[in-house]
Design an enzyme around this catalytic site. Structure first.
Site, PDB file in Angstrom:
ATOM      1  CG  HIS A 114      18.826 -15.629 -76.378  1.00 25.77           C
ATOM      2  ND1 HIS A 114      18.619 -15.311 -77.698  1.00 25.77           N
ATOM      3  CD2 HIS A 114      17.865 -14.951 -75.687  1.00 25.77           C
ATOM      4  CE1 HIS A 114      17.579 -14.501 -77.812  1.00 25.77           C
ATOM      5  NE2 HIS A 114      17.112 -14.266 -76.593  1.00 25.77           N
ATOM      6  CD  GLU A 117      21.075 -22.575 -67.353  1.00 23.07           C
ATOM      7  OE1 GLU A 117      21.704 -21.559 -67.019  1.00 23.07           O
ATOM      8  OE2 GLU A 117      20.084 -23.005 -66.730  1.00 23.07           O
ATOM      9  CG  HIS A 358      10.947 -13.526 -68.394  1.00 21.67           C
ATOM     10  ND1 HIS A 358      12.262 -13.908 -68.523  1.00 21.67           N
ATOM     11  CD2 HIS A 358      10.878 -12.296 -68.941  1.00 21.67           C
ATOM     12  CE1 HIS A 358      12.947 -12.949 -69.114  1.00 21.67           C
ATOM     13  NE2 HIS A 358      12.139 -11.952 -69.370  1.00 21.67           N
ATOM     14  N   GLY A 361      15.975 -10.783 -63.814  1.00 27.90           N
ATOM     15  CA  GLY A 361      16.132  -9.412 -64.275  1.00 27.90           C
ATOM     16  C   GLY A 361      17.500  -8.866 -63.909  1.00 27.90           C
TER      17      GLY A 361
END
Length: 429
Positions: A114, A117, A358, A361
């Site tokens: 998490h 930024e 998303h 990875g």
């Protein structure tokens, strides 16, 4: 019957979807011009404004990653207005879900991958990374109240000096989820699924054999456990969305107040990009039968016929490591703290269930990353990014992840790149 797997580690496939607390990303543009050497001050302002990390074993009144029992007014109001009543109904049926950091974690970042930024929009002549020339309507138009007035907004616009790029738009990018309460929901229903499997398979007869591994236990559709889980995970996804919205407001406030920003009075528009990933939803899937006979007699109450023999079937879909990419839908695909992130538009590819990756990875597990890479490696990999450069974040170093550009190239049939972002600040727990 449709089933929900009780393992958060099992790969998505067939009728099964994994139990997973909801995560997602949230993105805003900002307006303001930054002076040199402001980055460290801004990062500190964000870290003070948004609780992050985990200490004291997560104890509610001591954990630095929560509100430590002193919950801000806007957080309490969001909880009461949007989440509390439903949460009480869930806890009335599953009391152990209430034994969690729920309100205490609302509006906080967490740990692991998490992050918050501050990014600049990367200009490029490459058609793969066009400059963002317009704003995008949020899926949630009620979010991100302007801290200067009562008007609700979802985005603002901004510019900042960037080396070799003149002035470029600045974006706030957040990635967090349903925090401690989401994890509690997952673990509670995993336990219930395992107990249910033991009861069912202990009956013998026509019942199917037990899963080869206990962690693959599942919830059976039509049972109270199944319905309760669907209710709880839907609530967790809403919690995750409000969690990000509350953090975004605090980051914008930090931008307004940090010394070194010459234009702190940002203008506010009405757009943002906000999307879930690692989540479950009921999905209407189009099926093209392999033979005419297979379309003539649907064998499920969830299947309905359509034109040209195409059938529609309601299934439970988990986007684990994925996000929705329906045609025209906007999504966020973040890289590691040393790589680019992308705003994309979905192409609605049915072969991927209207989904896309998303993020990059992990290439290496956290343990393997710490064995392979040193703090010096991490410092070099994050050169130019204002972020933590200590031993406790080496497991999140950019080398722990796959190459995000290769990931984007591999899914060019799933999404179109709208903007490429480069982070200048990264806050992690």
């Amino acid at each position: 019957p449709t089933t929900i797997s009780s393992s958060r580690n099992v790969e998505t496939g067939g009728d099964a979807v994994s139990i997973s607390e909801s995560g997602g990303g949230s993105l805003q543009q900002q307006q303001g011009t930054f002076e040199e050497n402001f980055l460290a001050s801004l990062r500190l302002s964000i870290e003070v404004a948004v609780p992050h990390g985990r200490t004291h074993n997560g104890k509610a009144d001591s954990d630095a990653g929560g509100w430590r029992g002193v919950v801000p007014t806007d957080v309490s109001e969001t909880w009461k207005r949007h989440l509390e009543a439903r949460f009480k109904r869930i806890c009335a049926k599953r009391p152990k879900v209430g034994e969690s950091n729920n309100l205490n974690h609302l509006g906080t970042l967490g740990t692991g991958n998490h992050f918050i930024e501050i990014c600049v929009e990367h200009t490029s002549s490459s058609p793969a990374a066009p400059k963002c020339s317009h704003h995008h309507q949020s899926q949630y138009p009620e979010v991100f109240a302007d801290s200067n007035n009562d008007n609700t907004t979802t985005t603002t616009s901004s510019t900042a000096p960037v080396e070799d790029e003149g002035e470029a738009p600045v974006w706030v990018l957040l990635h967090s989820g349903s925090r401690g309460v989401g994890g509690k929901i997952g673990s509670e229903f995993i336990k219930l699924a395992q107990e249910d499997m033991e009861k069912v398979h202990g009956r013998g007869g026509d019942h199917p054999p037990p899963p080869a591994n206990k962690s693959l236990s599942y919830l059976r559709e039509g049972t109270s456990y199944f319905d309760d889980y669907v209710e709880a995970v839907s609530w967790a996804q809403d919690y995750a969305r409000f969690n990000r919205e509350l953090m975004a407001k605090r980051v914008v406030a930090a931008l307004r107040c940090t010394r070194g920003i010459r234009n702190p009075l940002f203008t506010c528009g009405t757009q943002a990009v906000n999307c879930h990933h690692n989540y479950v939803e009921q999905y209407n899937h189009h099926i093209i039968p392999s033979s005419p006979s297979s379309s003539s007699s649907p064998n499920s109450k969830n299947v309905s016929g359509g034109k040209d023999g195409v059938m529609k079937k309601n299934v439970w879909l988990t986007r684990k490591g994925a996000t929705s990419a329906r045609s025209g839908e906007l999504a966020i695909i973040p890289g590691s703290m040393g790589a680019a992130s992308y705003i994309v538009r979905g192409k609605g590819n049915p072969d991927s269930y209207n989904s896309c990756s998303h993020g990059a990875g992990r290439r290496h597990s956290r343990g393997e990353t710490k064995r392979r890479f040193t703090l010096e490696d991490h410092e070099k990999a994050t050169l130019g990014v204002e972020c933590r450069k200590d031993a406790d974040v080496v497991d999140e170093t950019p080398m722990a992840y796959k190459n995000i550009d290769a990931v984007m190239a591999a899914q060019s049939d799933l999404v179109e790149v709208i903007c490429t972002l480069k982070q200048i600040i990264c806050v992690k727990g």
